[in-house]
Design a protein around this motif. Sequence first.
Motif, mmCIF file in Angstrom:
data_model
loop_
_atom_site.group_PDB
_atom_site.id
_atom_site.type_symbol
_atom_site.label_atom_id
_atom_site.label_comp_id
_atom_site.label_asym_id
_atom_site.label_seq_id
_atom_site.Cartn_x
_atom_site.Cartn_y
_atom_site.Cartn_z
ATOM 1 N N ASN A 1 1.087 9.103 9.757
ATOM 2 C CA ASN A 1 1.796 8.549 8.601
ATOM 3 C C ASN A 1 3.200 8.063 8.931
ATOM 4 O O ASN A 1 3.725 7.181 8.252
ATOM 5 C CB ASN A 1 1.866 9.593 7.483
ATOM 6 C CG ASN A 1 0.508 9.929 6.911
ATOM 7 O OD1 ASN A 1 -0.434 9.128 7.015
ATOM 8 N ND2 ASN A 1 0.368 11.096 6.322
ATOM 9 N N SER B 1 -1.624 14.297 10.976
ATOM 10 C CA SER B 1 -1.416 13.381 9.849
ATOM 11 C C SER B 1 0.038 12.912 9.773
ATOM 12 O O SER B 1 0.304 11.769 9.396
ATOM 13 C CB SER B 1 -1.834 14.045 8.532
ATOM 14 O OG SER B 1 -1.097 15.228 8.313
ATOM 15 N N SER C 1 0.186 3.963 1.673
ATOM 16 C CA SER C 1 0.268 4.478 3.044
ATOM 17 C C SER C 1 1.443 3.875 3.796
ATOM 18 O O SER C 1 2.163 4.573 4.519
ATOM 19 C CB SER C 1 -1.035 4.183 3.797
ATOM 20 O OG SER C 1 -2.116 4.854 3.204
ATOM 21 N N GLU D 1 4.670 5.290 2.396
ATOM 22 C CA GLU D 1 4.816 6.663 2.898
ATOM 23 C C GLU D 1 5.303 6.650 4.343
ATOM 24 O O GLU D 1 6.204 7.407 4.717
ATOM 25 C CB GLU D 1 3.475 7.388 2.795
ATOM 26 C CG GLU D 1 3.526 8.826 3.306
ATOM 27 C CD GLU D 1 2.153 9.466 3.368
ATOM 28 O OE1 GLU D 1 2.068 10.698 3.262
ATOM 29 O OE2 GLU D 1 1.153 8.724 3.541
ATOM 30 N N LYS D 2 4.712 5.790 5.153
ATOM 31 C CA LYS D 2 5.102 5.688 6.560
ATOM 32 C C LYS D 2 6.568 5.281 6.689
ATOM 33 O O LYS D 2 7.310 5.848 7.502
ATOM 34 C CB LYS D 2 4.207 4.671 7.271
ATOM 35 C CG LYS D 2 4.493 4.506 8.751
ATOM 36 C CD LYS D 2 3.503 3.538 9.387
ATOM 37 C CE LYS D 2 3.762 3.375 10.869
ATOM 38 N NZ LYS D 2 2.788 2.447 11.504
ATOM 39 N N SER E 1 0.839 -1.205 0.000
ATOM 40 C CA SER E 1 0.000 0.000 0.000
ATOM 41 C C SER E 1 0.871 1.252 0.000
ATOM 42 O O SER E 1 1.996 1.252 0.509
ATOM 43 C CB SER E 1 -0.922 0.026 1.223
ATOM 44 O OG SER E 1 -0.234 0.419 2.381
ATOM 45 N N LYS F 1 1.439 10.376 -0.713
ATOM 46 C CA LYS F 1 0.888 9.243 -1.482
ATOM 47 C C LYS F 1 0.715 9.617 -2.956
ATOM 48 O O LYS F 1 0.908 8.775 -3.832
ATOM 49 C CB LYS F 1 -0.435 8.798 -0.864
ATOM 50 C CG LYS F 1 -0.253 8.038 0.448
ATOM 51 C CD LYS F 1 -1.540 7.453 0.967
ATOM 52 C CE LYS F 1 -2.389 8.491 1.661
ATOM 53 N NZ LYS F 1 -1.782 8.960 2.934
#
Length: 532
Positions: free
Chosen positions: A362, A358, A203, A206-207, A201, A224
Amino acid sequence: MKKAAIYARKSKLTEKGDSIDNQIKLCIGYLANIGIDDYIIYKDEGFSGKNTDRPKFLEMLKGAREKKFDLLICYKLDRISRNVADFSTLVSELELLGISFISVNEQFDTSNAMGRAMMLICSVFSQLERETISVRVRDNMYALAEKGNWLGGEIPMGFKSERVSFTDEGGKERSYCILSPVEHELKIIQEIYSLYLELGSLSKVEKYLLTHNIKTRRGKDWSKNTLSYILSNPAYVKADNSIIKHFKNKGLSVRGTPNGINGILIYNKKIGKNGGYRNVEDWLYVISHHEGIIDSKKWLSTQKQLAANRSKAPNIGTSHSALLSGLIRCAKCESYMRVAYGQFNAKIDKKRFYYMCSLKHNSGKTRCANRNINGLDLDAAAIEKLKELSINKDLLIKYVENYKQNLLNSDANKEIQAITNSITQNKAMISNLITNVSMTSEQTTAKIFMDRITELTKENTMLQEKLTTLKEKLSKEENKTVNYDNLIAKLKHITDFVDSCDIDEKRKLISSVINKVFADGDTGNITLQLKG
């Protein structure tokens, strides 16, 4: 005694022949013959005639509207404009202002009907000439694209533009641009592809990147959207027959011969410099000179995963309960705060919700640790703050006076305008130089033009970055002339009606006066930034 305005223009700074000085000299001689020796000179050098966005032309037009002269004279019609609509508009406006127009070369004078008609006819042919040049430039660009050359624009991360020289069949030295690798950036791209297939994914990728503080080329945090663009960009794939089949199944075609080595570039995506995107079917996919870094199997697996994730993505972007959604920022890192839902609460007949940073979410709490804030409590506190401001009118005026004074003392707005003007002038010169490249067969001259285009493009890139920084600085200052009574009236309106209206109406009322809300979950402090 009549007063004249002389307008002169030259597209190329170095062009001989009808130079600026020669144009002015001929106009002065013509005026002397008709008994006029009082004149103002306006001259634009280095600007194309395709439009009227030229500094001295605009100054001349302002002077006409202020009745600073009685007639306008130029050496040739196309010095004013090669665009029929622009030329016709100018002649019509001059006629309404009672200002005559004279062209020395064509011997036209708008003081009579025949002169006006003949000038419009000549301007039609001037525009035809300009459009013919434009078509030639476009065709040349397409021919270069068909060969997989790099034609400019935003360079994909992992590459840089490099000029390659060669000698043609006639013995002339030629050159073109290709993409060459930037190895440390390509390693990040390869890691992103591997992470996505491993984690499944955007997300999670990104994390990972946020947690490990891995930045984009410009030193920004990954988003993203940026990751999705990287993962779907065919510039990175080693194009083989399976890639060609993939695009063919989508109704698209790829020019060039697939060899399992080179990547693919996409051309003809945008309509003009500032236009929107064309239909995907009109994009031109071409196998380029640069080598891809992702094998076709891995790239196709990535596209399959992207499509699968898009089809099952939940719709969690809109909150029906939170009043401050879209307005609230983290007081610690200034990132947006998202809405997170908890367990269902029977007393209020809905789920509890919280505002969460956020960046904290994230990055798995590695980049920010601001505590979550109870949504209902924060919304209520924000409304009470607004009510307090509406009641304490003197305090509000004091805040707004301080804001306005700070704004007036700032030179940022003047600097933004100056930079914008510089970018516009550079774009006009670039456009003119591209036209000149298409019209010359002399390699040395063409190289001079191309080098100048490169310099102006780099300058505009730096100016644009500076402009973006300044605009971000002023993003907190949306209303630059404050209307106290209007702002206070809006706050009073909120005080009177906010308790009785529904959630959508409350959100509209709040967003009409609040620009941003900064919240600190650790201390419970909130700061409201009002519009203006």
